[in-house]
Design a protein around this motif. Structure first.
Motif, PDB file in Angstrom:
ATOM      1  N   GLU A 285      -1.424 -17.946   1.807  1.00  0.00           N
ATOM      2  CA  GLU A 285      -0.074 -17.802   2.917  1.00  0.00           C
ATOM      3  C   GLU A 285       1.044 -17.372   2.119  1.00  0.00           C
ATOM      4  OE1 GLU A 285      -0.934 -17.428   5.836  1.00  0.00           O
ATOM      5  OE2 GLU A 285      -2.946 -18.019   5.798  1.00  0.00           O
ATOM      6  N   LYS A 286       1.240 -17.672   0.789  1.00  0.00           N
ATOM      7  CA  LYS A 286       2.433 -17.458   0.306  1.00  0.00           C
ATOM      8  C   LYS A 286       2.632 -15.836  -0.137  1.00  0.00           C
ATOM      9  CE  LYS A 286       4.075 -21.337   0.299  1.00  0.00           C
ATOM     10  NZ  LYS A 286       5.413 -21.957   1.064  1.00  0.00           N
ATOM     11  N   LEU A 287       1.252 -15.334  -0.395  1.00  0.00           N
ATOM     12  CA  LEU A 287       1.062 -13.858  -0.985  1.00  0.00           C
ATOM     13  C   LEU A 287       1.259 -12.822   0.139  1.00  0.00           C
ATOM     14  CD1 LEU A 287      -1.899 -13.739  -3.427  1.00  0.00           C
ATOM     15  CD2 LEU A 287       0.660 -13.171  -4.002  1.00  0.00           C
ATOM     16  N   ILE A 288       0.821 -13.295   1.264  1.00  0.00           N
ATOM     17  CA  ILE A 288       0.661 -12.316   2.400  1.00  0.00           C
ATOM     18  C   ILE A 288       2.030 -11.591   2.955  1.00  0.00           C
ATOM     19  CG2 ILE A 288       0.272 -12.107   4.918  1.00  0.00           C
ATOM     20  CD1 ILE A 288      -2.260 -13.578   4.341  1.00  0.00           C
ATOM     21  N   PRO A 289       3.026 -12.917   3.042  1.00  0.00           N
ATOM     22  CA  PRO A 289       4.322 -12.247   3.456  1.00  0.00           C
ATOM     23  C   PRO A 289       5.095 -11.457   2.320  1.00  0.00           C
ATOM     24  CG  PRO A 289       4.293 -14.637   3.778  1.00  0.00           C
ATOM     25  CD  PRO A 289       3.087 -14.315   3.054  1.00  0.00           C
ATOM     26  N   LEU A 290       4.397 -11.212   1.341  1.00  0.00           N
ATOM     27  CA  LEU A 290       5.364 -10.319   0.254  1.00  0.00           C
ATOM     28  C   LEU A 290       5.215  -9.106   0.457  1.00  0.00           C
ATOM     29  CD1 LEU A 290       4.351 -12.240  -3.193  1.00  0.00           C
ATOM     30  CD2 LEU A 290       6.340 -12.157  -1.884  1.00  0.00           C
ATOM     31  N   VAL A 291       3.984  -8.624   1.413  1.00  0.00           N
ATOM     32  CA  VAL A 291       3.828  -7.261   1.529  1.00  0.00           C
ATOM     33  C   VAL A 291       4.454  -6.848   2.757  1.00  0.00           C
ATOM     34  CG1 VAL A 291       1.722  -7.044   0.126  1.00  0.00           C
ATOM     35  CG2 VAL A 291       1.621  -7.642   2.743  1.00  0.00           C
ATOM     36  N   SER A 292       5.093  -7.623   3.679  1.00  0.00           N
ATOM     37  CA  SER A 292       5.575  -7.529   4.853  1.00  0.00           C
ATOM     38  C   SER A 292       7.206  -7.551   4.632  1.00  0.00           C
ATOM     39  CB  SER A 292       5.210  -8.522   5.851  1.00  0.00           C
ATOM     40  OG  SER A 292       3.740  -8.567   6.031  1.00  0.00           O
ATOM     41  N   LEU A 293       7.796  -8.227   3.883  1.00  0.00           N
ATOM     42  CA  LEU A 293       9.053  -8.626   3.658  1.00  0.00           C
ATOM     43  C   LEU A 293       9.626  -7.428   2.906  1.00  0.00           C
ATOM     44  CD1 LEU A 293       9.286 -12.177   2.762  1.00  0.00           C
ATOM     45  CD2 LEU A 293       9.795 -11.339   4.736  1.00  0.00           C
ATOM     46  N   ASP A 294      10.906  -7.005   3.197  1.00  0.00           N
ATOM     47  CA  ASP A 294      11.787  -5.911   2.853  1.00  0.00           C
ATOM     48  C   ASP A 294      12.674  -6.576   1.664  1.00  0.00           C
ATOM     49  OD1 ASP A 294      10.673  -4.023   4.404  1.00  0.00           O
ATOM     50  OD2 ASP A 294      12.222  -4.421   5.769  1.00  0.00           O
ATOM     51  N   ASP A 295      11.802  -7.281   0.610  1.00  0.00           N
ATOM     52  CA  ASP A 295      12.271  -7.886  -0.535  1.00  0.00           C
ATOM     53  C   ASP A 295      12.003  -6.914  -1.518  1.00  0.00           C
ATOM     54  OD1 ASP A 295      13.318  -9.096  -2.652  1.00  0.00           O
ATOM     55  OD2 ASP A 295      12.101 -10.915  -2.358  1.00  0.00           O
ATOM     56  N   ILE A 304       0.759  -5.327  -4.478  1.00  0.00           N
ATOM     57  CA  ILE A 304      -0.292  -5.009  -3.952  1.00  0.00           C
ATOM     58  C   ILE A 304      -1.395  -5.506  -5.176  1.00  0.00           C
ATOM     59  CG2 ILE A 304      -1.656  -2.900  -3.790  1.00  0.00           C
ATOM     60  CD1 ILE A 304      -0.174  -3.484  -1.333  1.00  0.00           C
ATOM     61  N   GLU A 305      -0.852  -5.340  -6.481  1.00  0.00           N
ATOM     62  CA  GLU A 305      -1.894  -5.831  -7.261  1.00  0.00           C
ATOM     63  C   GLU A 305      -2.236  -7.405  -7.050  1.00  0.00           C
ATOM     64  OE1 GLU A 305      -2.343  -6.086 -12.283  1.00  0.00           O
ATOM     65  OE2 GLU A 305      -0.527  -5.141 -11.407  1.00  0.00           O
ATOM     66  N   GLN A 350       0.250   2.501  -0.339  1.00  0.00           N
ATOM     67  CA  GLN A 350      -0.245   1.703  -0.950  1.00  0.00           C
ATOM     68  C   GLN A 350      -1.247   0.439  -0.215  1.00  0.00           C
ATOM     69  OE1 GLN A 350       2.095   0.218  -4.563  1.00  0.00           O
ATOM     70  NE2 GLN A 350       3.681   1.380  -3.655  1.00  0.00           N
ATOM     71  N   LEU A 351      -0.621   0.157   0.795  1.00  0.00           N
ATOM     72  CA  LEU A 351      -1.275  -0.839   1.926  1.00  0.00           C
ATOM     73  C   LEU A 351      -2.457  -0.505   2.168  1.00  0.00           C
ATOM     74  CD1 LEU A 351       1.840  -2.185   3.859  1.00  0.00           C
ATOM     75  CD2 LEU A 351       0.548  -3.481   2.393  1.00  0.00           C
ATOM     76  N   LEU A 352      -2.495   0.805   2.451  1.00  0.00           N
ATOM     77  CA  LEU A 352      -3.856   1.544   3.122  1.00  0.00           C
ATOM     78  C   LEU A 352      -4.872   1.567   1.957  1.00  0.00           C
ATOM     79  CD1 LEU A 352      -2.385   4.432   5.266  1.00  0.00           C
ATOM     80  CD2 LEU A 352      -3.727   2.550   6.237  1.00  0.00           C
ATOM     81  N   GLU A 353      -4.590   2.224   0.719  1.00  0.00           N
ATOM     82  CA  GLU A 353      -5.504   2.066  -0.343  1.00  0.00           C
ATOM     83  C   GLU A 353      -6.002   0.663  -0.690  1.00  0.00           C
ATOM     84  OE1 GLU A 353      -3.168   4.003  -3.270  1.00  0.00           O
ATOM     85  OE2 GLU A 353      -3.647   6.035  -2.599  1.00  0.00           O
ATOM     86  N   CYS A 354      -5.270  -0.310  -0.587  1.00  0.00           N
ATOM     87  CA  CYS A 354      -5.503  -1.619  -1.173  1.00  0.00           C
ATOM     88  C   CYS A 354      -6.649  -2.067   0.094  1.00  0.00           C
ATOM     89  CB  CYS A 354      -4.367  -2.483  -0.885  1.00  0.00           C
ATOM     90  SG  CYS A 354      -4.740  -4.404  -0.880  1.00  0.00           S
ATOM     91  N   TYR A 355      -6.406  -1.815   1.397  1.00  0.00           N
ATOM     92  CA  TYR A 355      -7.223  -2.203   2.501  1.00  0.00           C
ATOM     93  C   TYR A 355      -8.553  -1.487   2.122  1.00  0.00           C
ATOM     94  CZ  TYR A 355      -8.670  -3.454   7.289  1.00  0.00           C
ATOM     95  OH  TYR A 355      -9.182  -4.078   8.337  1.00  0.00           O
ATOM     96  N   SER A 356      -8.334  -0.202   1.859  1.00  0.00           N
ATOM     97  CA  SER A 356      -9.661   0.788   2.027  1.00  0.00           C
ATOM     98  C   SER A 356     -10.603   0.053   0.830  1.00  0.00           C
ATOM     99  CB  SER A 356      -9.306   2.232   1.566  1.00  0.00           C
ATOM    100  OG  SER A 356      -8.573   2.465   3.026  1.00  0.00           O
ATOM    101  N   ASN A 357      -9.666  -0.147  -0.544  1.00  0.00           N
ATOM    102  CA  ASN A 357     -10.588   0.103  -1.670  1.00  0.00           C
ATOM    103  C   ASN A 357     -11.046  -1.378  -1.951  1.00  0.00           C
ATOM    104  OD1 ASN A 357     -10.000   2.604  -2.337  1.00  0.00           O
ATOM    105  ND2 ASN A 357      -8.287   2.431  -3.526  1.00  0.00           N
ATOM    106  N   LYS A 358     -10.260  -2.498  -1.418  1.00  0.00           N
ATOM    107  CA  LYS A 358     -10.503  -3.823  -1.764  1.00  0.00           C
ATOM    108  C   LYS A 358     -11.058  -4.681  -0.417  1.00  0.00           C
ATOM    109  CE  LYS A 358      -9.267  -4.622  -5.812  1.00  0.00           C
ATOM    110  NZ  LYS A 358     -10.232  -5.110  -7.102  1.00  0.00           N
ATOM    111  N   VAL A 359     -10.394  -4.804   0.799  1.00  0.00           N
ATOM    112  CA  VAL A 359     -10.648  -5.336   1.710  1.00  0.00           C
ATOM    113  C   VAL A 359     -12.186  -4.969   2.514  1.00  0.00           C
ATOM    114  CG1 VAL A 359      -9.862  -6.296   4.053  1.00  0.00           C
ATOM    115  CG2 VAL A 359      -8.551  -6.123   2.172  1.00  0.00           C
ATOM    116  N   LEU A 360     -12.189  -3.597   2.964  1.00  0.00           N
ATOM    117  CA  LEU A 360     -13.270  -3.065   3.376  1.00  0.00           C
ATOM    118  C   LEU A 360     -14.449  -3.195   2.922  1.00  0.00           C
ATOM    119  CD1 LEU A 360     -11.749  -0.174   5.386  1.00  0.00           C
ATOM    120  CD2 LEU A 360     -12.550  -2.293   6.437  1.00  0.00           C
TER     121      LEU A 360
END
Length: 784
Positions: A285-295, A304-305, A350-360
């Protein structure tokens, strides 16, 4: 036997002390030679047979105690190598002794653990009134490498002992357990402080040991060893703090991420559900917001890594990360398509590649991906439906390619029932759109491209609505040079049923023959141009893979574009002729983005071999009969396309005919840098023929022209792999009969002398080997 115990101990100790291999490594901490390994196994056996005696010898060994007293005060860089080797030997001995049994672990801890804590400057913790443990943590800056190493070895040994006895009663009353529990909080805080104080100037070995020790502390099995939950929480919070804030310290960041992954894998397999919930709260739950926040302080690639690696820790963790990535993808897609925020394009890719290569792929392995994939595909179409207009500045091919691949993978995972739901949604949106006749708007291109992706990934049994309308739409877009539409047509003709079953009462069912009638009639009605040839090539690919005879008509069309017949001149349109040439590359290719097993293509065995046996006789005959240089050039290019992708076993029987053609292809392509990949493919074919015994006769017969060609390719400027393979092939040629190759030795040695100055080391190494092989030919001649 008892009278020899001391001699046995002395001999084993000497053998273990002589090992010179590094024991502290971020890659493999158990890298020891075979003799040392066997000595440690024997030591474990003799300790288990007589614990009191052998443990007494170890604990009272003057040499061990002297080294421990002297070496624990040094930093890694201060310890001479001989001292390090003795330190590693002690660590191995104590680790083996502690793992033998609970009794031996107690003795080792009583004798050595407190001394290590003192050397590290860590005091025993005490309990305050509110139940929070307190301890003196003075491990700041200066790291006692020796004590840290020995402490880590002992921690790992007792953790492994606890893991082996996981189902036995808890160790709460054991001495080693009580001692470790007393120091666990202070030790964890001290190690965390030392880790935070590390920087790029810190030694890699120190960092590795600190991270490893913390990882061990967090992976003791709950219920066996009463290490407090506070220790587990402290380790995770320490790691996450550095992951999110000290990302510029890559020497620390990388091993810490690996440790977090290992902790997650341990927690996922553990029956303790509380550990999993804590890991989810403090890490996931600490990692997930990192990819959404404009930080922008932390590079997005590192975010992403981190989330990619953590997603591999367990099924439930991956589901949550997948959900978080989806939310981030939808938000970024709206920002880009609706608001024209092109700064987010690279982030979304990068988000799409992570979703394609890891999650699915990860969810597919667990067999629980159907719901996730369906939700993703459906939501993307919902997002497009809400975005009626794209930003006028929106033209991003890389993003569209990533979105298409993700859509294909998601749809490909789904069952035919879910796929039917997706295609109905997509077709409804597509049919409500109006496409311009000559060009695409950005939204049009996304709609037709993603719809093509859905068609490409369908299972053969999935129902497709209004097939005739879809085919005509794809054909219109093929003529606009839209490759995904061409690939979708190829997938359609590959999977449509040959005939409609009379038992089916569905008005939209469509047979392959009906589809081909529409396709070929449109293409034969004057629409066959360069883009039409590309579309026809993908249609032919789909037919070829399923073994349909109509592919022969398509191939003949391509051949007519390449050569003259009945006194007619070749077509003057060079681009059309080149498209016909490249069509054979499409026919023989193994595409990753369509027409493969992952996307449920119908693949008949040996389809490439059948095309080779059908086409090559025609091509070879046409080359002989052709008088026009351009025609011969294009025919040779077609031969190269066919030969390079045909399985070598099918080529060997025809090697005598094919070698001259293959060499001619190489000589014609050598000037154009765009042909470098094709040249390398042909070189691999030639190398395989040279290495196979069944091709030896053809190689001997064509030895001179082979060597001539290879000598030219030794200096090929556009690809290192081509030069390296050419030199390797010359080495293989040196094994032929002396009489056949001896006249060529001077030419080869001259070519190799140039390769000795090659800018790439790998080519120079092969050149040395080749020079030696051909030099032996000359020396054999002198001896004779």
């Amino acid at each position: 036997m008892a009278k020899h115990n001391e001699a046995i101990w002395t001999s084993l100790k000497d053998i273990i002390h002589t090992s010179k291999q590094e024991c502290v490594s971020s890659v493999n901490s158990e890298s020891i030679d075979e003799i040392t390994s066997e000595a440690l196994v024997l030591l474990q056996n003799v300790i288990s047979q007589n614990e009191d005696l052998f443990l007494g010898l170890i604990v009272n060994d003057g040499h061990i105690n002297m080294i421990m007293n002297s070496v624990t005060s040094y930093k890694y860089n201060d310890v001479p190598m001989p001292e390090k080797q003795r330190l590693y030997a002690i660590g191995r001995i104590l680790s083996v002794a502690a793992k033998v049994s609970t009794v031996s672990c107690n003795i080792v801890f009583e004798s050595f653990f407190l001394r290590m804590m003192e050397a590290l400057g860590i005091s025993e913790q005490t309990s305050s009134r509110n139940g929070v443990t307190k301890g003196k943590c003075i491990l700041n800056g200066r790291i006692c490498f020796g004590a840290l190493y020995l402490c880590t070895e002992l921690l790992e040994a007792c953790r492994n002992l606890a893991m082996e006895s996981y189902k036995e009663p808890a160790y709460a009353n054991e001495i080693w357990c009580s001692m470790l529990h007393s120091f666990s909080s202070s030790l964890t805080k001290a190690l965390g402080s030392a880790l935070t104080a590390c920087n790029e100037d810190s030694h890699e070995k120190d960092i590795y040991l600190i991270v490893k020790a913390l990882q061990i502390m967090a992976t003791f099995p709950q219920g066996v060893l009463p290490i407090s939950e506070q220790v587990f929480d402290t380790v995770l919070m320490t790691f996450m703090s550095i992951i999110s804030r000290d990302f510029d310290k890559m020497l620390i960041w990388k091993p810490m991420l690996k440790a977090l992954v290992q902790i997650g894998l341990f927690v996922d397999k553990s029956p303790d559900s509380k550990g999993a919930s804590t890991y989810a709260a403090l890490v996931i739950e600490k990692l997930i917001p990192l990819v959404s926040l404009d930080d922008h302080r932390m590079p997005f690639s590192l975010k992403i890594e981190a989330i990619s690696e953590i997603s591999t820790t367990g099924h439930n963790f991956m589901l949550r990360i997948g959900q978080g990535l989806e939310e981030a993808i939808y938000a970024k897609l709206f920002e880009i398509c609706g608001n024209g925020n092109l700064k987010s394009v690279d982030l979304l890719v990068q988000l799409l590649e992570c979703y394609s290569n890891k999650v699915l792929p990860g969810l597919r392995q667990t067999g629980d991906s159907e719901e996730v994939a369906l939700r993703f595909a459906f939501n993307i179409w919902n997002q497009l439906e809400k975005t009626s207009e794209f930003s006028s500045n929106f033209q991003q091919k890389e993003l569209l390619d990533a979105a298409m691949m993700t859509m294909k993978l998601a749809v490909g995972i789904c069952s035919d029932k879910s796929q039917t739901t997706i295609i109905q949604k997509a077709y409804t949106l597509l049919s409500a759109s109006t496409f311009l006749s000559d060009s695409f708007s950005s939204r049009d291109e996304w709609l037709i491209s993603l719809f093509s992706s859905v068609i490409i990934a369908l299972r053969p049994q999935t129902h497709i609505p209004n097939v005739s309308v879809i085919i005509k739409l794809f054909l219109e877009n093929v003529l606009k040079a839209h490759i995904p539409s061409a690939q979708a047509l190829g997938s359609l003709v590959n999977k449509l049923p040959l005939k409609i079953s009379p038992n089916k009462n569905v008005s939209n069912d469509f047979s392959l023959e009906e589809a081909l009638d529409i396709i070929l009639s449109m293409l034969n009605s004057g629409l066959l141009q360069t883009n039409g040839v590309v579309g026809l090539a993908w249609i032919g690919k789909g037919l070829l893979m399923r073994g349909h005879e109509k592919v022969n008509d398509i191939i003949l069309n391509f051949l007519r574009l390449l050569m003259s017949s009945d006194g007619m001149s070749p077509l003057e349109d060079g681009s059309l002729m080149m498209s016909a040439t490249d069509a054979f590359q499409i026919l023989m290719s193994d595409p990753e983005d369509c027409l493969n097993k992952r996307f449920h293509a119908i693949i008949r065995p040996l389809y490439k071999q059948r095309l080779f046996s059908t086409v090559m006789p025609i091509l070879l005959s046409s080359i002989v009969n052709s008088d026009l240089p351009i025609t011969r050039l294009l025919l040779y290019r077609v031969c190269g396309n066919v030969i390079s992708d045909t399985p070598v076993i099918a080529l060997l029987n025809e090697a005598n005919k094919l070698i001259p053609v293959l060499l001619e292809c190489l000589s014609l392509m050598i000037e154009d840098i765009l042909d470098k990949d094709r040249i390398y493919s042909l070189m691999l074919v030639l190398s395989a023929i040279l290495m196979d015994k069944s091709g030896e006769e053809a190689v001997i017969e064509n030895a001179h022209i082979i060597i001539n060609c290879l000598c030219g390719l030794v200096s090929y400027p556009h690809m290192t792999l081509v030069r390296e393979t050419a030199v390797q092939c010359l080495v293989a040629m040196s094994g032929l009969s002396h009489a056949r190759i001896y006249p060529m030795r001077t030419q080869v040695l001259q070519a190799i002398s140039r390769a000795l100055d090659d800018p790439k080391r790998v080519v120079r190494q092969e050149a040395v080997r080749c020079g030696q092989a051909w030099g032996l030919i000359a020396s054999r001649s002198l001896c004779f």
